[in-house]
Design a protein around this motif. Sequence first.
Motif, PDB file in Angstrom:
ATOM      1  N   GLN A 168      46.765  15.394  22.609  1.00 56.05           N
ATOM      2  CA  GLN A 168      47.149  15.996  21.330  1.00 56.05           C
ATOM      3  C   GLN A 168      46.551  17.392  21.178  1.00 56.05           C
ATOM      4  O   GLN A 168      47.206  18.305  20.657  1.00 56.05           O
ATOM      5  N   HIS A 169      45.309  17.556  21.640  1.00 58.70           N
ATOM      6  CA  HIS A 169      44.677  18.881  21.558  1.00 58.70           C
ATOM      7  C   HIS A 169      45.418  19.891  22.429  1.00 58.70           C
ATOM      8  O   HIS A 169      45.656  21.033  22.003  1.00 58.70           O
ATOM      9  N   ARG A 170      45.821  19.510  23.651  1.00 64.73           N
ATOM     10  CA  ARG A 170      46.573  20.422  24.517  1.00 64.73           C
ATOM     11  C   ARG A 170      47.929  20.760  23.923  1.00 64.73           C
ATOM     12  O   ARG A 170      48.401  21.893  24.024  1.00 64.73           O
ATOM     13  N   GLU A 171      48.557  19.776  23.265  1.00 60.95           N
ATOM     14  CA  GLU A 171      49.858  20.046  22.654  1.00 60.95           C
ATOM     15  C   GLU A 171      49.720  21.030  21.501  1.00 60.95           C
ATOM     16  O   GLU A 171      50.559  21.918  21.325  1.00 60.95           O
ATOM     17  N   ARG A 172      48.652  20.886  20.699  1.00 58.58           N
ATOM     18  CA  ARG A 172      48.440  21.852  19.617  1.00 58.58           C
ATOM     19  C   ARG A 172      48.193  23.252  20.176  1.00 58.58           C
ATOM     20  O   ARG A 172      48.666  24.243  19.615  1.00 58.58           O
ATOM     21  N   GLN A 173      47.454  23.338  21.287  1.00 63.20           N
ATOM     22  CA  GLN A 173      47.238  24.648  21.901  1.00 63.20           C
ATOM     23  C   GLN A 173      48.544  25.249  22.398  1.00 63.20           C
ATOM     24  O   GLN A 173      48.793  26.452  22.226  1.00 63.20           O
ATOM     25  N   THR A 202      32.788  13.286  23.172  1.00 66.87           N
ATOM     26  CA  THR A 202      33.505  13.185  24.450  1.00 66.87           C
ATOM     27  C   THR A 202      34.557  14.267  24.633  1.00 66.87           C
ATOM     28  O   THR A 202      35.310  14.236  25.613  1.00 66.87           O
ATOM     29  N   ARG A 203      34.647  15.225  23.714  1.00 70.14           N
ATOM     30  CA  ARG A 203      35.721  16.209  23.756  1.00 70.14           C
ATOM     31  C   ARG A 203      35.692  17.030  25.043  1.00 70.14           C
ATOM     32  O   ARG A 203      36.735  17.369  25.597  1.00 70.14           O
ATOM     33  N   ALA A 204      34.509  17.362  25.571  1.00 69.86           N
ATOM     34  CA  ALA A 204      34.423  18.187  26.775  1.00 69.86           C
ATOM     35  C   ALA A 204      35.025  17.499  27.987  1.00 69.86           C
ATOM     36  O   ALA A 204      35.491  18.165  28.919  1.00 69.86           O
ATOM     37  N   ALA A 205      35.044  16.157  28.002  1.00 69.60           N
ATOM     38  CA  ALA A 205      35.590  15.414  29.146  1.00 69.60           C
ATOM     39  C   ALA A 205      36.681  14.451  28.696  1.00 69.60           C
ATOM     40  O   ALA A 205      36.970  13.469  29.389  1.00 69.60           O
ATOM     41  N   ALA A 206      37.324  14.749  27.552  1.00 66.56           N
ATOM     42  CA  ALA A 206      38.230  13.773  26.944  1.00 66.56           C
ATOM     43  C   ALA A 206      39.413  13.422  27.825  1.00 66.56           C
ATOM     44  O   ALA A 206      39.826  12.269  27.893  1.00 66.56           O
ATOM     45  N   GLY A 207      40.001  14.400  28.502  1.00 64.18           N
ATOM     46  CA  GLY A 207      41.188  14.113  29.288  1.00 64.18           C
ATOM     47  C   GLY A 207      40.900  13.710  30.717  1.00 64.18           C
ATOM     48  O   GLY A 207      41.830  13.485  31.495  1.00 64.18           O
ATOM     49  N   ASP A 236      44.053  16.209  34.030  1.00 61.85           N
ATOM     50  CA  ASP A 236      43.439  17.143  33.084  1.00 61.85           C
ATOM     51  C   ASP A 236      42.531  18.140  33.797  1.00 61.85           C
ATOM     52  O   ASP A 236      42.588  19.347  33.530  1.00 61.85           O
ATOM     53  N   CYS A 237      41.683  17.670  34.703  1.00 60.70           N
ATOM     54  CA  CYS A 237      40.814  18.585  35.444  1.00 60.70           C
ATOM     55  C   CYS A 237      41.637  19.497  36.348  1.00 60.70           C
ATOM     56  O   CYS A 237      41.288  20.664  36.555  1.00 60.70           O
ATOM     57  N   ALA A 238      42.737  18.971  36.913  1.00 60.23           N
ATOM     58  CA  ALA A 238      43.610  19.807  37.729  1.00 60.23           C
ATOM     59  C   ALA A 238      44.274  20.885  36.879  1.00 60.23           C
ATOM     60  O   ALA A 238      44.524  22.000  37.370  1.00 60.23           O
ATOM     61  N   TRP A 239      44.560  20.581  35.628  1.00 60.69           N
ATOM     62  CA  TRP A 239      45.151  21.575  34.718  1.00 60.69           C
ATOM     63  C   TRP A 239      44.168  22.726  34.491  1.00 60.69           C
ATOM     64  O   TRP A 239      44.561  23.897  34.491  1.00 60.69           O
ATOM     65  N   VAL A 240      42.892  22.410  34.328  1.00 57.24           N
ATOM     66  CA  VAL A 240      41.869  23.444  34.175  1.00 57.24           C
ATOM     67  C   VAL A 240      41.737  24.243  35.465  1.00 57.24           C
ATOM     68  O   VAL A 240      41.642  25.477  35.447  1.00 57.24           O
ATOM     69  N   TYR A 241      41.739  23.551  36.600  1.00 54.30           N
ATOM     70  CA  TYR A 241      41.623  24.237  37.888  1.00 54.30           C
ATOM     71  C   TYR A 241      42.817  25.161  38.116  1.00 54.30           C
ATOM     72  O   TYR A 241      42.657  26.271  38.643  1.00 54.30           O
ATOM     73  N   ALA A 242      44.015  24.699  37.755  1.00 49.50           N
ATOM     74  CA  ALA A 242      45.196  25.552  37.928  1.00 49.50           C
ATOM     75  C   ALA A 242      45.081  26.816  37.082  1.00 49.50           C
ATOM     76  O   ALA A 242      45.509  27.897  37.507  1.00 49.50           O
ATOM     77  N   GLY A 243      44.515  26.698  35.876  1.00 49.24           N
ATOM     78  CA  GLY A 243      44.306  27.890  35.055  1.00 49.24           C
ATOM     79  C   GLY A 243      43.334  28.864  35.700  1.00 49.24           C
ATOM     80  O   GLY A 243      43.558  30.078  35.688  1.00 49.24           O
TER      81      GLY A 243
END
Length: 518
Positions: free
Chosen positions: A496-501, A36-41, A90-97
């Motif tokens: 947690q993954h975003r925080e590590r990044q 589920t990592r690809a859609a985890a958030g 989470d999807c909005a965060w990707v879109y903003a990038g």
Amino acid sequence: MSTLLTLHRPSPAAGRDAQALHRAATPDFFGWLEHTRAAAGCTRPIRLTGTLTAVEPDTGRMLGERHTDELPDRTLYKACGNRRAAQCPDCAWVYAGDAFQVVRCGLTGGKTVPTTIAAHPVVFATLTAPSFGAVHHRHIPRHTCTGRRRCDCRPAPCHARRAPGTCPHGQAVACFARHDSDDPQLGRPLCLDCYDHDHQAVWNYFSGELWRRTKQAIERHLTALCRRRGIGHVQAVTDSGKVRRVPPVRVSHGKVAEMQRRGAVHFHVLLRLDGVNPHDRHALVPPPAGITADDLDAAIHAAAQQITVTTPSHPDRPQGWSIAWGEQVDVRRIGNGDGDVTDGKVAAYLAKYATKSTEVTGHCSTRLTPDTVDAYADPEGDHLARLIDACWRLGRPTHTPTSNTAAPTGGRQGDLDSKPNPYAGLRRWGHMLGYGGHFLTKARRYSVTFGHLRDIRATYRRTEHDDTITVGVLAFTGSGWLTDGDALLANTAAAQHRERQRVGREELAHETWSEVAA
């Protein structure tokens, strides 16, 4: 003596925690997390079923096939891709990038855009809607703070008048309050009955057409300026091989629509001056030496003052409405240094607003239907209820005779001939207070596309662990996580993954700075 038994219904949080513990106790829990990592958030991921085929990229030879029944939950999860932060952060965060890259590449180059465009003149313009009635606002006549992000300057009184009085409806026309930035009164009319809600709804609906004509007026102004300065047209070769005389300068833009608190949109636009290559009309070359950013600034102000759109006739207003820009037209230069307006700050600013919609007004809903509109529209209600009511009422089937005076947002001029009511789209976009355009648009030559960035990301994910490409034949089966416990675990792992990044990027930036300082 009797005993009273009280039955307690389990709370939703308790049920969610039990579901999470049950999932964490399964033997393949870590495999499920990786699956589920690809859609985890994602708040409501898309569930797909079908076959996944591994293909060798060089030869196209099929290496293996797998059905989703063999995967955890017997389904494949895909992020919903919603751009609105209020719907899926989470999807909005990707879109903003992606939005940041689209805007930034149009300023500095990169990702198939030549870096030479960084030397092209660029301005950042803000075009606002006119006034439809007095609203509560917060105005600071003079800033004394060091940074606008933590501004603590004292605002001026909202609507101070020497002789306070009342409007024809008996409401006060003065407001002496010094509103805070989070005051819910901001953007609300002083008198709801004096405010022209119909005009604002129509303005939102036709604002895209107003911008299209303004862009054309800017280019005409620059073409006439080139003629006066002796800069002739260019003989350019088209894709069909024909030779055409075209103006020597063109304007490429990236535009973001922002919803104000009063419910009217205004546009933040980056406009870049480009030239024309006679041998390759798709090439991005500098503009002629005689055209500067000052000329672009003057063209924007001239077009904003001159261009108006008269909308088609409506039974409620046979003469139509006049659509024009407000008096506040702000144009600033974009620099690559450490000033207040740099390419990085502008790109981040526009990317932030690309993930927002009507949340700033206090309204957030999906598309309205005859069954749900009564929950939001009220001709005697508050400001937002009256705006939505105006959209629904003006967009009713009226079989109004069509007119070629103007076209609605996103439509071509000839589309009006086949529509019984040119305002019919107001009902479709009632949940957006009448605005039906995309919140981030750009000219074709301005920068890369969102599709190009998504393709790069998809290709990287397919080939991240090996040299094969995965081809799927999938069908939609539903949306959302199977349980609230699954949503809790997946979203926590993604956070947690975003925080590590984030920590990794900060450490890398610190090491780079230390090496440069040494």
